[in-house]
Motif scaffolding. Structure first.
Motif, PDB file in Angstrom:
ATOM      1  N   VAL A  70       0.641  -1.018  -0.008  1.00 35.69           N
ATOM      2  CA  VAL A  70      -0.171   0.102  -0.148  1.00 35.69           C
ATOM      3  C   VAL A  70       0.758   1.656   0.010  1.00 35.69           C
ATOM      4  O   VAL A  70       0.335   2.631  -0.354  1.00 35.69           O
ATOM      5  CB  VAL A  70      -0.829   0.253   1.388  1.00 35.69           C
ATOM      6  CG1 VAL A  70      -1.982   1.093   1.186  1.00 35.69           C
ATOM      7  CG2 VAL A  70      -1.533  -1.005   0.725  1.00 35.69           C
ATOM      8  N   GLY A  71       2.145   0.978   0.617  1.00 40.06           N
ATOM      9  CA  GLY A  71       3.091   1.941   0.799  1.00 40.06           C
ATOM     10  C   GLY A  71       4.001   2.623  -1.105  1.00 40.06           C
ATOM     11  O   GLY A  71       4.160   4.000  -1.146  1.00 40.06           O
ATOM     12  N   ARG A 129      -4.504   1.560  -6.905  1.00 36.09           N
ATOM     13  CA  ARG A 129      -4.249   1.927  -7.323  1.00 36.09           C
ATOM     14  C   ARG A 129      -2.745   0.989  -6.717  1.00 36.09           C
ATOM     15  O   ARG A 129      -1.463   2.019  -8.242  1.00 36.09           O
ATOM     16  CB  ARG A 129      -4.461   3.700  -6.806  1.00 36.09           C
ATOM     17  CG  ARG A 129      -5.237   4.300  -8.087  1.00 36.09           C
ATOM     18  CD  ARG A 129      -5.154   5.812  -7.317  1.00 36.09           C
ATOM     19  NE  ARG A 129      -5.938   5.705  -5.752  1.00 36.09           N
ATOM     20  CZ  ARG A 129      -5.298   7.372  -5.531  1.00 36.09           C
ATOM     21  NH1 ARG A 129      -5.089   7.981  -5.550  1.00 36.09           N
ATOM     22  NH2 ARG A 129      -6.558   7.178  -4.199  1.00 36.09           N
ATOM     23  N   ILE A 130      -2.599   1.077  -6.395  1.00 35.55           N
ATOM     24  CA  ILE A 130      -1.491   0.042  -6.590  1.00 35.55           C
ATOM     25  C   ILE A 130      -1.088  -1.228  -7.792  1.00 35.55           C
ATOM     26  O   ILE A 130      -1.437  -1.638  -8.336  1.00 35.55           O
ATOM     27  CB  ILE A 130      -1.224  -1.519  -5.229  1.00 35.55           C
ATOM     28  CG1 ILE A 130      -1.424  -0.533  -4.081  1.00 35.55           C
ATOM     29  CG2 ILE A 130       0.300  -2.550  -5.439  1.00 35.55           C
ATOM     30  CD1 ILE A 130      -1.594  -2.085  -2.921  1.00 35.55           C
ATOM     31  N   GLY A 148       1.653   9.017  -4.806  1.00 29.34           N
ATOM     32  CA  GLY A 148       0.952  10.009  -3.513  1.00 29.34           C
ATOM     33  C   GLY A 148       1.148   9.580  -2.507  1.00 29.34           C
ATOM     34  O   GLY A 148       1.207  10.346  -1.112  1.00 29.34           O
ATOM     35  N   PHE A 149       1.167   7.960  -1.662  1.00 29.65           N
ATOM     36  CA  PHE A 149       2.020   7.434  -0.637  1.00 29.65           C
ATOM     37  C   PHE A 149       3.851   8.476  -0.443  1.00 29.65           C
ATOM     38  O   PHE A 149       3.825   7.127  -0.828  1.00 29.65           O
ATOM     39  CB  PHE A 149       1.575   6.802  -0.757  1.00 29.65           C
ATOM     40  CG  PHE A 149       1.498   6.056   0.947  1.00 29.65           C
ATOM     41  CD1 PHE A 149       2.535   5.841   1.735  1.00 29.65           C
ATOM     42  CD2 PHE A 149       0.136   5.122   1.590  1.00 29.65           C
ATOM     43  CE1 PHE A 149       2.751   5.420   3.349  1.00 29.65           C
ATOM     44  CE2 PHE A 149       0.732   4.498   2.524  1.00 29.65           C
ATOM     45  CZ  PHE A 149       1.275   4.595   3.572  1.00 29.65           C
ATOM     46  N   ASP A 206     -10.321  -2.385 -10.270  1.00 30.72           N
ATOM     47  CA  ASP A 206     -10.638  -1.057  -9.766  1.00 30.72           C
ATOM     48  C   ASP A 206     -11.204   0.008  -8.170  1.00 30.72           C
ATOM     49  O   ASP A 206     -11.670   0.850  -8.674  1.00 30.72           O
ATOM     50  CB  ASP A 206     -10.337   0.134 -11.135  1.00 30.72           C
ATOM     51  CG  ASP A 206     -11.881   0.044 -11.429  1.00 30.72           C
ATOM     52  OD1 ASP A 206     -12.623  -1.324 -11.461  1.00 30.72           O
ATOM     53  OD2 ASP A 206     -12.037   0.141 -12.569  1.00 30.72           O
ATOM     54  N   SER A 207     -12.183  -1.219  -8.146  1.00 23.09           N
ATOM     55  CA  SER A 207     -12.542  -1.049  -7.032  1.00 23.09           C
ATOM     56  C   SER A 207     -12.528  -1.696  -5.247  1.00 23.09           C
ATOM     57  O   SER A 207     -12.495  -2.764  -5.995  1.00 23.09           O
ATOM     58  CB  SER A 207     -14.479  -1.748  -7.154  1.00 23.09           C
ATOM     59  OG  SER A 207     -14.605  -1.438  -5.919  1.00 23.09           O
ATOM     60  N   TYR A 208     -12.496  -1.097  -4.284  1.00 18.93           N
ATOM     61  CA  TYR A 208     -11.483  -1.856  -3.143  1.00 18.93           C
ATOM     62  C   TYR A 208     -12.916  -2.612  -2.926  1.00 18.93           C
ATOM     63  O   TYR A 208     -12.806  -3.276  -1.970  1.00 18.93           O
ATOM     64  CB  TYR A 208     -10.719  -0.680  -2.337  1.00 18.93           C
ATOM     65  CG  TYR A 208      -9.961  -2.332  -1.284  1.00 18.93           C
ATOM     66  CD1 TYR A 208      -9.147  -2.798  -1.414  1.00 18.93           C
ATOM     67  CD2 TYR A 208     -10.732  -1.917  -0.151  1.00 18.93           C
ATOM     68  CE1 TYR A 208      -8.101  -3.386  -0.466  1.00 18.93           C
ATOM     69  CE2 TYR A 208      -9.795  -2.650   0.754  1.00 18.93           C
ATOM     70  CZ  TYR A 208      -8.688  -3.264   0.157  1.00 18.93           C
ATOM     71  OH  TYR A 208      -8.343  -4.166   1.407  1.00 18.93           O
TER      72      TYR A 208
END
Lengths: 254, 329, 258
Positions: free
Chosen positions: A46-47, C51-52, A51-52, C58-60
């Motif tokens: 997730v990092g 977005r990773i 933008g993170f 594209d939907s968590y």
């Protein structure tokens, strides 16, 4: 005034003594540790989200939340033991003996700080094992100061509820709001990456400011420090009044 | 039909891992249609015996047959012949009384139509028809015991086990339950095995009483014979003035040997039986001593218990330990 | 003949466990509310994770939808296990043991209650999920399969709850197992796909944790459509847990009834 500190010292000493006779006093660190392992271990990618931008890395990002969670839960657990003291009758003995009853609140808070130091060290030790990067330039004292303030605020909240309800049923009433406050915050990503209702909730949540400032301290990039300390001070003031209100209600009930 | 409707127990033993033998080799026989009272203090081994006889707990050694079936090897047949109301009044607080009866009846394989009829009949019998639709959570202790009894009777058992059926009940609920139990024995010819720590209950209800203490049966007979064995009634007198206690004592001693009495009073066992009471009154009058209270006591089952174990049944519970002499038969 | 009597017994006990659950809003409301609340917080808080690079959808929200279903099964199982343990503690179990009822019927009845609660939860969560904007790629047919798999998972967890209840006979012991289950759910691919778990030790745990495959089976129906491999693994592990857990519970029961 001297009786105030005298009472506080006596209550704190008894509570602290109880910790050392029962290792269960570290229980508040259990869930924070578990979430820490699950989030810091499982969610490191997730990092990488665009933008993170947190300098110290994802494990450090989660460590701060786990630390604040552990000390806040420590405060909540102090509330549980106050409720327990009312149920087993110890509290009424205390109320009779104490010449200055406000000292009781201070005493419980002091003991809670002792506990917070222990649970905080436990979480930190875990973080070091998991592999939190240690780099120079971070402000440890700022982080510790914010953690202690969070502990005091949670303790005062828990003490107020416990003295108001005076039964073990105070447990969920103390735990649930603290849990919600902890989770309705930028837990997984920084505030700037949140959207939807959770962003609104996090912005309104005073804990968010404490969390973000504490993360800043660890990354050596303090941001919003002044507002975090001012918000903590105001919160503690309000919750101290709340605890006194609880104490008065317990006095009236006898 | 069972082979017979009685209970036979031979040298039954139950040991638990910790502590002494809860049941230490008991023998007993319960005749068909009889009410057998199993009397003893808390922790004497009453409940353990009932659990074994109802097949819920295997014995360590010894044998027993219930309705002619062996409790170890013929469990299903035993269970089909008996009904049991066990101590905890184990009921589901969220079900109604009627739902409990329907569930129990269904598990006994009673047809749907018959279930309704049977439930209604039992509810009426134990006086719960009005409360039948309410959740058990709101029942009083007495109502729970009555429902418990009704549940034990769903399948028309030949033998009924009641483990301390009236412990904790008020006197009114207690006597209502007693009436129902004796009706069951008299009219429906149900054999009843009942444990109790109340002397009065055993005295009023039981045809025969077995007194159990520390896992052993110390006496067994009809209540009347047990008391007769202890023998004669006693008289207790309380002098009007404290100083006259000795005077009263010297008068009473002429009628029998002295026995323990209330503080400030004097008591003797009348060697001439209850008829001697009139002589006692005349003798006291003649000596000019005034008494505020004069009481004739028939021997009770407590006296029997005292004679057999050296202790009084009241307060002879689990809590107190050792130091007492072993029972002298 | 015998089988119809057996069915009567199972039905009678299932009816009782369902009735008592329905009459306790304090059990039912949290069972329906908490998983959805946690889902909403989690899905929104981790929304950025979609977005990773390499994230499968594209939907968590869609990705996370398996979470409340699995968590709800766990809630149901613990509740049912605690109920069974309470029956043993209170002596209700003894009362039932005195009837000619086959002990396995007791287990069957309890598990039928678990299935009933699992069905209610599955349908409720699906409805709320659709309203919140969850998109089920496999369509209406997939929804049925989602509920089916959820119920199977509930049944398996319920069997484990029953083993705990029968072996310990203690409500407290069953309830204190809850955090362990909870931990097991988090140590799976519940929050991120396994290939996106960076730490080797965590990916290893998630790979050997059967819960990952239950999650991935449900998830595949939501985000990919009909994925044979994920479904075979999901149903395979669910059935294996059901067989082992219920077999274990039935065996444990033998030690308790003479």
């Amino acid at each position: 005034m001297s009786s105030f500190f005298h009472v506080a010292g006596a209550v704190a000493a008894r509570q602290t003594y109880k910790y050392f006779t029962n290792p269960a006093f570290l229980a508040p660190a259990l869930f924070p540790l578990f979430f820490f392992v699950a989030f810091a271990g499982g969610l490191t990618r997730v990092g990488d989200v665009p933008g993170f931008d947190y300098g110290a890395g994802y494990i450090a990002f989660q460590y701060v939340w786990a630390l604040l969670q552990a000390v806040s839960m420590g405060g909540a657990f102090t509330g549980f033991s106050i409720a327990g003291d009312f149920e087993n009758g110890f509290a009424s003995r205390l109320m009779l003996a104490a010449s200055n009853r406000y000292g009781i609140i201070l005493g419980y808070t002091m003991a809670s700080i002792v506990r917070a130091v222990m649970t905080g060290m436990l979480v930190t030790g875990f973080a070091l094992v998991i592999g939190i990067p240690i780099s120079g330039g971070f402000d440890l004292f700022g982080l510790i100061a914010l953690a202690l303030l969070a502990n005091i605020a949670a303790t005062l909240f828990g003490a107020g509820v416990a003295m108001l309800l005076r039964t073990q049923q105070a447990g969920p009433v103390i735990r649930t709001p603290i849990f919600l406050v902890l989770f309705l915050a930028p837990v997984f990503v920084p505030l700037s990456l949140l959207s939807g209702w959770i962003e609104t909730a996090a912005r309104l949540n005073p804990f968010t400011h404490v969390l973000e400032a504490a993360r800043g301290f660890l990354a050596g990039d303090p941001t919003g420090v002044a507002s975090a300390f001012i918000i903590s001070a105001i919160l503690i003031l309000i919750l101290a009044l709340w605890a006194v209100y609880g104490l008065r209600s317990a006095e009236r009930a006898g | 039909m069972g082979r017979d409707r009685g209970i036979e127990v031979e040298n039954l033993v139950r040991e638990f891992k910790k502590g002494p033998r809860a049941v230490d080799g008991i023998d007993l026989q319960v005749e068909p249609g009889e009410i057998y009272g199993f009397l003893g203090p808390n922790g004497a081994g009453k409940s353990t015996t009932v659990l074994m006889l109802t097949t819920l707990l295997p014995p360590t050694s010894g044998t027993a047959t219930v309705a002619g079936y062996d409790i170890v090897h013929e469990g299903p047949q035993v269970r089909a012949s008996i009904g049991a109301a066990l101590q905890e009044a184990a009921l589901d607080p969220f079900l109604t009384g009627r739902e409990h009866l329907h569930l129990q009846a269904a598990l006994h394989g009673i047809s749907r139509k018959e279930r309704k009829r049977r439930a209604q009949e039992l509810l009426e019998r134990v006086g719960l028809q009005e409360a039948a639709g309410r959740k058990v959570r709101g029942y009083s202790g007495g109502m729970k015991r009555r429902l418990d009894l009704a549940l034990a009777l769903v399948h028309g058992p030949q033998i009924l086990f009641l483990d301390e059926p009236t412990t904790g009940l008020d006197p009114q609920s207690r006597s209502a339950l007693w009436a129902e139990v004796s009706r069951l024995a008299r009219e429906d010819e149900v054999t009843v095995f009942l444990t109790t720590q109340y002397l009065e209950e055993a005295d009023v209800l039981a045809d025969r009483v077995g007194i159990i203490d520390r896992g052993r049966i110390v006496a067994e007979d009809t209540p009347e014979s047990l008391k007769a064995e202890i023998g004669r009634p006693s008289v207790e007198a309380t002098p009007a003035e404290r100083g006259e206690r000795d005077a009263v004592a010297s008068v009473l001693m002429g009628f029998g040997e002295e026995i323990p009495a209330q503080p400030g009073a004097v008591a003797v066992r009348l060697s001439g039986g209850a008829a001697g009471l009139a002589d006692v009154v005349r003798a006291l009058d003649k000596e000019g001593v005034r008494v505020t209270n004069l009481r004739l006591d028939e021997p009770s089952l407590d006296d029997v218990f005292l004679a057999k174990t050296g202790r009084s049944l009241e307060g002879a519970g689990e809590g107190e330990e050792g130091g007492m002499e072993e029972a002298q038969a | 003949m015998r089988s119809s009597a057996f069915l009567t017994e199972v039905m009678a006990i299932a009816r009782r466990s369902t009735v008592r659950t329905m009459r306790q809003p304090a059990v039912l409301v949290p069972a329906l509310l908490f998983p959805m609340l946690f889902f909403s917080i989690n899905a929104n808080g981790l929304d950025a994770a979609s977005r990773i690079p390499g994230f499968p959808t594209d939907s968590y929200l869609d990705f996370a939808f398996a979470f409340p279903l699995i968590q709800a099964s766990l809630f149901g199982a613990i509740t049912a296990g605690a109920d069974l343990a309470r029956d043993i503690e209170s002596g209700f179990f003894d009362r039932l043991s005195l009837t000619p009822m086959r002990p396995v019927a007791l287990l069957g009845g309890m598990l039928a209650g678990v299935v009933a609660l699992g069905l209610i939860q599955g349908v409720a969560f699906l409805t709320v999920g659709l309203l919140m904007g969850v998109d089920i790629s496999s369509g209406v047919g997939g929804m049925f399969v989602i509920v089916l798999l959820t119920v199977l998972v509930a049944l398996g967890f319920g069997g484990i709850g029953a083993i705990l209840a029968i072996r310990t006979g203690s409500v407290e012991a069953v309830e204190s197992a809850f955090p362990l289950f909870f931990v097991a759910i988090f140590l799976s691919s519940i929050n991120l796909p396994r290939e996106l778990i960076e730490q080797d030790w965590f990916r290893f745990i998630a790979t050997v944790n059967p819960i990952s495959y239950l999650v991935e089976g449900i998830r595949s129906l939501v985000i990919t459509g009909w994925d044979a491999q994920a479904l075979i693994l999901g149903f395979g592990f669910a059935l294996a847990i059901v067989v082992v857990a219920i077999g274990g519970a039935a065996a444990s029961l033998k030690t308790r009834v003479v």
